[in-house]
Design a protein around this motif. Structure first.
Motif, PDB file in Angstrom:
ATOM      1  N   ALA A 170       0.878  -1.163   0.000  1.00 11.81           N
ATOM      2  CA  ALA A 170       0.000   0.000   0.000  1.00 11.81           C
ATOM      3  C   ALA A 170       0.918   1.215   0.000  1.00 11.81           C
ATOM      4  O   ALA A 170       1.757   1.353   0.880  1.00 11.81           O
ATOM      5  CB  ALA A 170      -0.901   0.000   1.231  1.00 11.81           C
ATOM      6  N   GLY A 171       0.778   2.050  -1.014  1.00 12.87           N
ATOM      7  CA  GLY A 171       1.670   3.182  -1.103  1.00 12.87           C
ATOM      8  C   GLY A 171       1.242   4.192  -2.141  1.00 12.87           C
ATOM      9  O   GLY A 171       0.147   4.110  -2.686  1.00 12.87           O
ATOM     10  N   ARG A 172       2.145   5.111  -2.412  1.00 14.62           N
ATOM     11  CA  ARG A 172       1.847   6.224  -3.301  1.00 14.62           C
ATOM     12  C   ARG A 172       2.933   6.344  -4.354  1.00 14.62           C
ATOM     13  O   ARG A 172       4.115   6.317  -4.048  1.00 14.62           O
ATOM     14  CB  ARG A 172       1.763   7.491  -2.474  1.00 14.62           C
ATOM     15  N   ILE A 173       2.489   6.491  -5.589  1.00 11.84           N
ATOM     16  CA  ILE A 173       3.386   6.814  -6.696  1.00 11.84           C
ATOM     17  C   ILE A 173       3.186   8.295  -6.996  1.00 11.84           C
ATOM     18  O   ILE A 173       2.041   8.754  -7.139  1.00 11.84           O
ATOM     19  CB  ILE A 173       3.067   5.967  -7.950  1.00 11.84           C
ATOM     20  N   GLY A 174       4.275   9.035  -7.068  1.00 10.65           N
ATOM     21  CA  GLY A 174       4.181  10.470  -7.340  1.00 10.65           C
ATOM     22  C   GLY A 174       3.390  11.180  -6.263  1.00 10.65           C
ATOM     23  O   GLY A 174       3.593  10.964  -5.068  1.00 10.65           O
ATOM     24  N   GLN A 175       2.409  11.990  -6.700  1.00 11.06           N
ATOM     25  CA  GLN A 175       1.578  12.755  -5.770  1.00 11.06           C
ATOM     26  C   GLN A 175       0.346  11.978  -5.308  1.00 11.06           C
ATOM     27  O   GLN A 175      -0.429  12.476  -4.509  1.00 11.06           O
ATOM     28  CB  GLN A 175       1.132  14.067  -6.434  1.00 11.06           C
ATOM     29  N   GLY A 176       0.158  10.763  -5.832  1.00  7.73           N
ATOM     30  CA  GLY A 176      -1.021   9.971  -5.455  1.00  7.73           C
ATOM     31  C   GLY A 176      -2.275  10.523  -6.084  1.00  7.73           C
ATOM     32  O   GLY A 176      -2.238  11.357  -6.978  1.00  7.73           O
ATOM     33  N   GLY A 177      -3.405  10.016  -5.624  1.00  2.24           N
ATOM     34  CA  GLY A 177      -4.689  10.508  -6.128  1.00  2.24           C
ATOM     35  C   GLY A 177      -5.504   9.397  -6.755  1.00  2.24           C
ATOM     36  O   GLY A 177      -6.409   8.861  -6.142  1.00  2.24           O
ATOM     37  N   ARG A 178      -5.187   9.023  -7.932  1.00  2.00           N
ATOM     38  CA  ARG A 178      -5.903   7.972  -8.649  1.00  2.00           C
ATOM     39  C   ARG A 178      -5.652   6.632  -7.975  1.00  2.00           C
ATOM     40  O   ARG A 178      -4.554   6.346  -7.534  1.00  2.00           O
ATOM     41  CB  ARG A 178      -5.373   7.951 -10.074  1.00  2.00           C
ATOM     42  N   THR A 179      -6.662   5.771  -7.903  1.00  2.00           N
ATOM     43  CA  THR A 179      -6.520   4.458  -7.276  1.00  2.00           C
ATOM     44  C   THR A 179      -5.999   3.444  -8.282  1.00  2.00           C
ATOM     45  O   THR A 179      -6.507   3.357  -9.406  1.00  2.00           O
ATOM     46  CB  THR A 179      -7.878   3.962  -6.731  1.00  2.00           C
ATOM     47  N   LEU A 180      -4.999   2.694  -7.865  1.00  2.61           N
ATOM     48  CA  LEU A 180      -4.464   1.587  -8.650  1.00  2.61           C
ATOM     49  C   LEU A 180      -4.636   0.340  -7.798  1.00  2.61           C
ATOM     50  O   LEU A 180      -3.935   0.159  -6.809  1.00  2.61           O
ATOM     51  CB  LEU A 180      -3.003   1.842  -8.990  1.00  2.61           C
ATOM     52  N   ASP A 181      -5.608  -0.516  -8.142  1.00  2.00           N
ATOM     53  CA  ASP A 181      -5.992  -1.677  -7.351  1.00  2.00           C
ATOM     54  C   ASP A 181      -5.603  -2.948  -8.110  1.00  2.00           C
ATOM     55  O   ASP A 181      -6.136  -3.219  -9.186  1.00  2.00           O
ATOM     56  CB  ASP A 181      -7.499  -1.637  -7.106  1.00  2.00           C
ATOM     57  N   LEU A 182      -4.649  -3.702  -7.546  1.00  3.87           N
ATOM     58  CA  LEU A 182      -4.114  -4.900  -8.193  1.00  3.87           C
ATOM     59  C   LEU A 182      -4.226  -6.066  -7.233  1.00  3.87           C
ATOM     60  O   LEU A 182      -3.747  -5.985  -6.103  1.00  3.87           O
ATOM     61  CB  LEU A 182      -2.654  -4.684  -8.568  1.00  3.87           C
ATOM     62  N   GLU A 183      -4.840  -7.172  -7.689  1.00  2.00           N
ATOM     63  CA  GLU A 183      -5.014  -8.306  -6.797  1.00  2.00           C
ATOM     64  C   GLU A 183      -4.934  -9.627  -7.555  1.00  2.00           C
ATOM     65  O   GLU A 183      -5.566  -9.788  -8.592  1.00  2.00           O
ATOM     66  CB  GLU A 183      -6.363  -8.224  -6.096  1.00  2.00           C
ATOM     67  N   THR A 184      -4.126 -10.553  -7.020  1.00  2.00           N
ATOM     68  CA  THR A 184      -4.064 -11.910  -7.532  1.00  2.00           C
ATOM     69  C   THR A 184      -3.851 -12.855  -6.366  1.00  2.00           C
ATOM     70  O   THR A 184      -3.341 -12.451  -5.321  1.00  2.00           O
ATOM     71  CB  THR A 184      -2.951 -12.090  -8.593  1.00  2.00           C
TER      72      THR A 184
END
Length: 163
Positions: A138-152
């Motif tokens: 769980a973290g932030r790329i750049g300034q964050g904002g948009r959700t990036l949800d990855l699950e396997t």
């Protein structure tokens, strides 16, 4: 054989049925695409609108120059290339397969990546929020904002920067 009568009743027999059907769909620019199947892979390439694809038994692959996309499968891998920034959540899921996601350099997103039997690897610098785990990020790329949800469940997650 499958039959359908005037009342809409049908009889389906799949014994000794080795038929395979491939569909090619051409989508006009900026038109959204939603492709689903049960048995077989789904591939969506060279699109500019929102892309949502799903299958149960097969891999999914998408490439869009639009910034909105999601894909899921139960038995197969997910490969996605998203060339543009967007605002909506990006969601990619698999049960038995890996997730390989390529995104533009300069991306800002809040990442939630989870795997049970696999690893997580990223080309993007990620500011970790909370505890670190080899199977959850769980973290932030750049300034964050948009959700990036990855699950396997059974597979690894790979985040790649586009050149």
């Amino acid at each position: 054989t499958t039959s359908c009568d005037a009342e809409g009743l049908h009889n389906s027999n799949t014994n000794n049925n080795d038929v395979e059907v491939d569909f090619t769909v051409r989508v006009p620019r900026a038109v959204n695409f939603d492709g689903n199947t049960v048995n077989g892979g789904v591939e969506a390439a060279n699109l500019t609108g929102t892309v949502e694809i799903a299958t149960v038994n097969g891999g999914v692959r998408l490439e869009t120059s639009g910034g909105e996309a999601s894909a899921e499968t139960v038995n197969g891998s997910v490969t996605a290339i998203v060339h543009a920034f967007g605002t909506q959540p990006l969601r990619f899921r698999s049960v038995n397969g890996g997730i390989n996601l390529s995104l533009p350099t300069g991306l800002s997103a809040d990442v939630d990546a989870r795997t049970v039997n696999g690893s997580i690897d990223s080309d993007f610098p990620i500011s970790i929020q909370g505890r670190m785990s080899p199977r959850r990020l769980a973290g932030r790329i750049g300034q964050g904002g948009r959700t990036l949800d990855l699950e396997t469940v059974n597979g690894s997650i790979r985040l790649r920067q586009l050149p």
